[in-house]
Scaffold this active site. Structure first.
Site, PDB file in Angstrom:
ATOM      1  N   THR A 141       0.863  -1.177  -0.008  1.00  0.00           N
ATOM      2  CA  THR A 141      -0.064   0.035   0.107  1.00  0.00           C
ATOM      3  C   THR A 141       0.868   1.268  -0.102  1.00  0.00           C
ATOM      4  OG1 THR A 141      -1.456   1.198   1.354  1.00  0.00           O
ATOM      5  CG2 THR A 141      -0.018  -0.364   2.627  1.00  0.00           C
ATOM      6  N   ASP A 142       0.342   2.400  -0.416  1.00  0.00           N
ATOM      7  CA  ASP A 142       0.864   3.709  -0.343  1.00  0.00           C
ATOM      8  C   ASP A 142       1.094   4.114   0.903  1.00  0.00           C
ATOM      9  OD1 ASP A 142      -1.892   4.313  -0.055  1.00  0.00           O
ATOM     10  OD2 ASP A 142      -1.779   5.757  -1.655  1.00  0.00           O
ATOM     11  N   GLU A 143       0.222   3.654   1.866  1.00  0.00           N
ATOM     12  CA  GLU A 143       0.272   4.014   3.344  1.00  0.00           C
ATOM     13  C   GLU A 143       1.484   3.791   4.083  1.00  0.00           C
ATOM     14  OE1 GLU A 143      -3.081   3.255   5.682  1.00  0.00           O
ATOM     15  OE2 GLU A 143      -4.488   3.463   4.038  1.00  0.00           O
ATOM     16  N   TYR A 167      -2.006  -0.605  10.947  1.00  0.00           N
ATOM     17  CA  TYR A 167      -2.119  -1.249   9.549  1.00  0.00           C
ATOM     18  C   TYR A 167      -1.081  -1.121   8.518  1.00  0.00           C
ATOM     19  CZ  TYR A 167      -3.244  -1.814   4.683  1.00  0.00           C
ATOM     20  OH  TYR A 167      -3.340  -1.968   3.370  1.00  0.00           O
ATOM     21  N   LYS A 171       2.162  -3.275   7.539  1.00  0.00           N
ATOM     22  CA  LYS A 171       2.355  -3.495   5.872  1.00  0.00           C
ATOM     23  C   LYS A 171       3.875  -3.124   5.687  1.00  0.00           C
ATOM     24  CE  LYS A 171       0.182  -4.665   3.096  1.00  0.00           C
ATOM     25  NZ  LYS A 171      -0.377  -5.933   2.309  1.00  0.00           N
TER      26      LYS A 171
END
Ligand code: NAD
Ligand code: DAU
Length: 360
Positions: A141-143, A167, A171
């Site tokens: 993810t970009d997060e 989260y 990741k």
């Protein structure tokens, strides 16, 4: 064994019954001659029905299994002999990670560790030609890159990691493991970091499906904080096409950012959904009267933006949907699939899964 055409070893897809995984599997079955082995624990977020026609295909098999279960992973790899692992299984909802972070570390970090270890052992067991062709594609993810302010440049593949939620930290941890398994053991890994997806079959806890489902039911549409947080939105089919390209043409050890070039403030997104619903269901218009500003998410990242030029330049990928065309398709899918929404919201489908799918 699923293999009806012994020339073609299967692709093992983890998290295949989830939102993105099911889209990917549907595409693989519909638009390629791939054999697909879906491996999914069928948590609250995994729904076999999302696999659609793939469920009936001779080229597809669904195994209920947990990526943290080394025996189950090993059996799937050694018995089915896949040519690649496409790893999408994860706990994926930021709000849940704030209330219960342990499950996120367990599945996203420990689960990825188990999958890497078992994939490495399997890879070592392969004859040279198959070993050279094998890929481990990790979907992230970009997060992991943290939060941008207005005017900051978009995240690129070289942006430093700065995860802010349980989260995104989990990741990021899994991404680092994947990097290390390539660097230390030579496992041919590929890693993608994608922006917010939307489209059919997304569990109605994420912003877009939640707002559609609530608006249809006449319930409040919760907008966190001032509604000015920005996300970059990508239609899920475009993401699945990008993953297929990375699998076939990506360079082992490389990472690829994937985004929709569609930055929107949350309030804009909600208002646009309301406008589409006003046109579809004029008798309950204006749906925007249901918007309610609610307490902000703790640690809420302000803005994400993705620079996708590398995958565009090197692999020739670009998104096909605009935000508007993708959002209309999405709203129409939810309007046409009220039973799907009702079953996942009531837990009815979960009871059906327990009756029909035994864990390996
Ligand atoms: P999802 O929550 O819809 O689906 C996750 C799937 O993983 C479910 O089918 C679930 O049953 C399965 N799963 C969970 N724990 C498991 C375990 N221990 N063993 C086996 N299966 C398990 O998630 P999604 O939105 O489809 O996301 C898929 C992947 O893409 C995730 O890795 C996520 O981090 C990443 N991602 C998502 C987005 C997005 O906007 N949704 C964007 C970028 C990246
Ligand atoms: O950026 C990629 C990520 O996008 C993925 O890695 C995650 O798996 C996926 O869940 C998504 O994370 P977000 O937190 O951005 O998605 P979510 O749909 O939960 O929220 C989108 C934005 O809308 C976010 O700024 C929070 C806000 N929001 C969300 C909900 C559920 C609201 O304002 N109200 C809500 O009820």
């Amino acid at each position: 064994m699923i293999v009806t055409n012994s020339q073609s070893p299967p692709l093992l897809v983890t998290g295949a019954a989830g939102f993105i995984g099911s889209c990917l599997v549907r595409q693989l079955i519909e638009h390629s001659d791939a054999q697909v082995l879906s491996f999914d624990a069928l948590t609250y977020a995994g729904n076999p029905l999302s696999l659609g026609a793939a469920l009936q295909s001779e080229r597809h098999q669904l195994i209920r299994g947990d990526i943290r279960d080394a025996d189950a992973v090993r059996a799937a790899l050694m018995q089915q002999r896949p040519r690649a692992v496409l790893h999408l299984a994860a706990e994926s909802h930021v709000d849940r990670s704030i209330h219960g972070p342990a499950e996120f570390v367990s599945t996203n970090v420990v689960g990825t560790l188990v999958l890497l270890q078992e994939s490495l052992a399997y890879w070592h067991s392969l004859p040279p030609a198959e070993r050279a062709a094998f890929r481990f594609l990790h979907v992230s993810t970009d997060e992991v890159f943290g939060s941008l302010d207005a005017g900051d440049p978009a995240f690129s593949e070289t942006t430093a990691y700065a995860p802010n939620s349980p989260y995104s930290a989990s990741k990021a941890g899994s991404d680092h493991l994947v990097r290390a398994w390539h660097h230390t053991y030579g496992l041919p890994t590929l890693l993608t970091n994608c922006s917010n997806n939307y489209g059919p079959c997304q569990f109605p806890e994420k912003l877009i499906p939640l707002v559609i489902a609530n608006a249809v039911a006449g319930k409040p549409l919760p907008v966190y904080g001032d509604g000015a947080n920005v996300r970059d939105w990508l239609y899920v089919d475009d993401h699945a096409r990008a993953l297929r390209l990375v699998l076939e043409r990506g360079v082992p050890g490389q990472t690829y950012n994937i985004g929709g070039n569609a930055e929107r403030r949350n309030l804009e997104v909600v208002e646009r959904i309301c406008a589409i619903l006003d046109a579809r269901r004029p008798s309950s218009a204006p749906h925007a009267r249901l918007i309610e500003f609610v307490r902000d998410r703790p640690g809420h990242d302000r803005r994400y933006a993705i620079d996708s030029r590398k995958i565009e330049r090197e692999l020739g990928w670009t998104p096909q949907e605009t935000f508007d065309s993708g959002l209309i398709k999405t709203v129409d899918w939810y309007l046409g699939n009220a039973d799907w929404v009702r079953c996942v919201q009531s837990g009815e489908y979960q009871r059906w899964i327990e009756r029909n799918y035994t864990a390996r």
